[in-house]
Scaffold this motif. Structure first.
Motif, PDB file in Angstrom:
ATOM      1  N   ARG A   1       3.247  25.416  -6.141  1.00  0.00           N
ATOM      2  CA  ARG A   1       2.737  24.497  -7.183  1.00  0.00           C
ATOM      3  C   ARG A   1       3.520  24.836  -8.535  1.00  0.00           C
ATOM      4  N   ASP A   2       3.249  25.916  -8.887  1.00  0.00           N
ATOM      5  CA  ASP A   2       4.264  26.371 -10.303  1.00  0.00           C
ATOM      6  C   ASP A   2       5.523  26.154 -10.260  1.00  0.00           C
ATOM      7  N   LEU A   3       6.207  26.974  -9.089  1.00  0.00           N
ATOM      8  CA  LEU A   3       7.610  26.761  -9.401  1.00  0.00           C
ATOM      9  C   LEU A   3       8.383  25.588  -8.448  1.00  0.00           C
ATOM     10  N   ALA A   4       7.997  25.428  -7.189  1.00  0.00           N
ATOM     11  CA  ALA A   4       8.780  24.591  -6.515  1.00  0.00           C
ATOM     12  C   ALA A   4       8.468  23.218  -7.116  1.00  0.00           C
ATOM     13  N   SER A   5       7.131  22.665  -7.349  1.00  0.00           N
ATOM     14  CA  SER A   5       6.747  21.272  -7.800  1.00  0.00           C
ATOM     15  C   SER A   5       7.492  20.853  -9.208  1.00  0.00           C
ATOM     16  N   GLY A   6       7.508  22.012 -10.117  1.00  0.00           N
ATOM     17  CA  GLY A   6       7.824  22.097 -11.479  1.00  0.00           C
ATOM     18  C   GLY A   6       9.411  21.741 -11.549  1.00  0.00           C
TER      19      GLY A   6
ATOM     20  N   ILE B   1       6.043  32.172   3.304  1.00  0.00           N
ATOM     21  CA  ILE B   1       5.164  31.147   3.986  1.00  0.00           C
ATOM     22  C   ILE B   1       5.518  31.388   5.297  1.00  0.00           C
ATOM     23  N   ARG B   2       6.731  31.551   5.771  1.00  0.00           N
ATOM     24  CA  ARG B   2       7.307  31.706   7.101  1.00  0.00           C
ATOM     25  C   ARG B   2       6.666  33.055   7.790  1.00  0.00           C
ATOM     26  N   CYS B   3       6.547  33.988   7.039  1.00  0.00           N
ATOM     27  CA  CYS B   3       5.928  35.193   7.599  1.00  0.00           C
ATOM     28  C   CYS B   3       4.487  35.271   7.502  1.00  0.00           C
TER      29      CYS B   3
ATOM     30  N   VAL C   1       8.540  18.502  -0.986  1.00  0.00           N
ATOM     31  CA  VAL C   1       7.919  19.349  -1.865  1.00  0.00           C
ATOM     32  C   VAL C   1       6.457  19.131  -1.809  1.00  0.00           C
ATOM     33  N   ARG C   2       6.181  17.747  -1.898  1.00  0.00           N
ATOM     34  CA  ARG C   2       4.925  17.481  -2.170  1.00  0.00           C
ATOM     35  C   ARG C   2       4.056  17.701  -0.782  1.00  0.00           C
ATOM     36  N   GLU C   3       4.902  17.214   0.302  1.00  0.00           N
ATOM     37  CA  GLU C   3       4.014  17.732   1.659  1.00  0.00           C
ATOM     38  C   GLU C   3       3.776  19.281   1.921  1.00  0.00           C
ATOM     39  N   VAL C   4       4.968  20.186   1.686  1.00  0.00           N
ATOM     40  CA  VAL C   4       4.542  21.446   1.678  1.00  0.00           C
ATOM     41  C   VAL C   4       3.180  21.701   0.815  1.00  0.00           C
ATOM     42  N   GLY C   5       3.112  21.248  -0.404  1.00  0.00           N
ATOM     43  CA  GLY C   5       1.922  21.453  -1.126  1.00  0.00           C
ATOM     44  C   GLY C   5       0.757  21.188  -0.614  1.00  0.00           C
TER      45      GLY C   5
ATOM     46  N   LEU D   1      -0.132  23.601   2.728  1.00  0.00           N
ATOM     47  CA  LEU D   1      -0.574  24.781   1.940  1.00  0.00           C
ATOM     48  C   LEU D   1      -1.932  24.732   1.478  1.00  0.00           C
ATOM     49  N   ALA D   2      -2.249  23.623   0.975  1.00  0.00           N
ATOM     50  CA  ALA D   2      -3.606  23.415   0.351  1.00  0.00           C
ATOM     51  C   ALA D   2      -4.694  23.178   1.600  1.00  0.00           C
ATOM     52  N   ASN D   3      -4.284  22.509   2.488  1.00  0.00           N
ATOM     53  CA  ASN D   3      -5.144  22.587   3.842  1.00  0.00           C
ATOM     54  C   ASN D   3      -5.283  23.847   4.587  1.00  0.00           C
ATOM     55  N   LEU D   4      -4.041  24.586   4.544  1.00  0.00           N
ATOM     56  CA  LEU D   4      -4.243  26.023   5.023  1.00  0.00           C
ATOM     57  C   LEU D   4      -5.180  26.846   4.383  1.00  0.00           C
TER      58      LEU D   4
END
Length: 215
Positions: A173-178, A201-203, A146-150, A153-156
Motif C-alpha cells: 500500500r505504501d510503495l506500490a500504490s503510491g 509475496i511469492r515466498c 496494483v489495486r487487485e493485488v492490494g 493481500l487484504a483478504n489473505l
C-alpha cells in the motif's frame, strides 16, 4: 396470453406439442398474483437445499449478529452483483470481511453467533476468488493490477493471521500504490522495490501452500 403463445411459438412449441408430453399440458396458464410471494419463498428454499455456498442464505442467518455497519456493507455487496467494475465489488466484499473480523469473530462471542458469522465470512472469501477469476485473463492495466493485488493481500491478511502477510500488505500500500498514483513506476529503482515486495509475496504464498499441504 397472446404474448405467452408468441414466445412458445418462436421456440417451436405449440398446443399440439404441449399435449404430447408425458405430463400433458392442455390448459392455458392463469395469473394468480397472490401466489407470487409463496413461489419466491419456495425458490429461496430450493436454492438453500441445493447450494451449501448460497450467499443469500448465509446472510439471512448472520444478519441478526452483524449490526448496522455490517448489514449496510452486506446490502451494498448484494445490490451490486451485476456491477461491471469487478475490483469495486471486490473492495465491497473486503469491507464486510473487515467488519466481521474486527467486530464479530473473537473468543468473546457466543458459539452460535461465531458459527453463523464464520460461515458467512468463508462464503465471502470464496466470492472474492470468483471475482478474481472473472478478470484473471483480462488485461486490466497496471494501476488496476496494483489495486487487485492490494485487495487480495487484504483478504489473505483476514484469512491467515500471519504477520508477514500484514507486513507485505502495508509495504504494498505504501510503495506500490503510491508509485502507481505518482506515475514513477518507470523509474528503475522504484521497479526494483516493487519486485522486492512481489518476491516476498511469492515466498509467502509458497510457505502458505507448504504449511497446508503438509497438514
Amino acid at each position: 396470453m397472446g404474448q405467452y403463445w408468441e414466445v412458445l411459438g418462436k421456440n417451436g412449441i405449440d398446443r399440439n406439442r404441449l399435449a404430447t408430453y408425458e405430463r400433458k399440458i392442455t390448459e392455458e396458464p392463469y395469473y394468480l398474483p397472490n401466489t407470487i410471494h409463496d413461489f419466491e419463498e419456495y425458490l429461496k428454499l430450493l436454492k438453500q437445499l441445493h447450494s451449501s455456498n448460497d450467499l443469500q442464505m448465509l446472510v439471512d442467518e448472520a444478519r441478526g449478529h452483524i449490526g448496522g455497519d455490517g448489514n449496510q456493507a452486506i446490502n451494498d455487496v448484494l445490490s451490486n452483483f451485476s456491477d461491471h467494475d469487478t475490483l469495486r465489488q471486490m473492495e465491497r466484499v473486503t469491507r464486510i470481511r473487515e467488519i466481521l473480523s474486527r467486530d464479530h469473530l473473537n473468543e468473546h462471542q457466543s458459539n452460535h453467533k461465531v458459527k453463523d458469522v464464520l460461515f458467512l465470512d468463508l462464503c465471502l472469501e470464496g466470492y472474492i476468488k470468483t471475482l478474481s477469476d472473472r478478470i484473471m485473463h483480462i488485461d486490466i492495466g497496471f494501476e488496476a493490477y496494483v489495486r487487485e493485488v492490494g485487495i487480495l493481500l487484504a483478504n489473505l491478511a483476514l484469512s491467515y493471521r500471519w504477520q508477514e502477510i500484514k507486513a507485505c500488505l502495508a509495504d504494498w500500500r505504501d510503495l506500490a500504490s503510491g508509485l502507481c498514483h505518482s506515475g514513477n513506476i518507470n523509474n528503475e529503482d522504484n521497479a526494483r522495490k516493487v519486485k522486492a515486495i512481489m518476491d516476498r509475496i511469492r515466498c509467502l504464498m509458497g510457505e502458505v501452500n507448504d504449511t497446508y499441504t503438509e497438514q
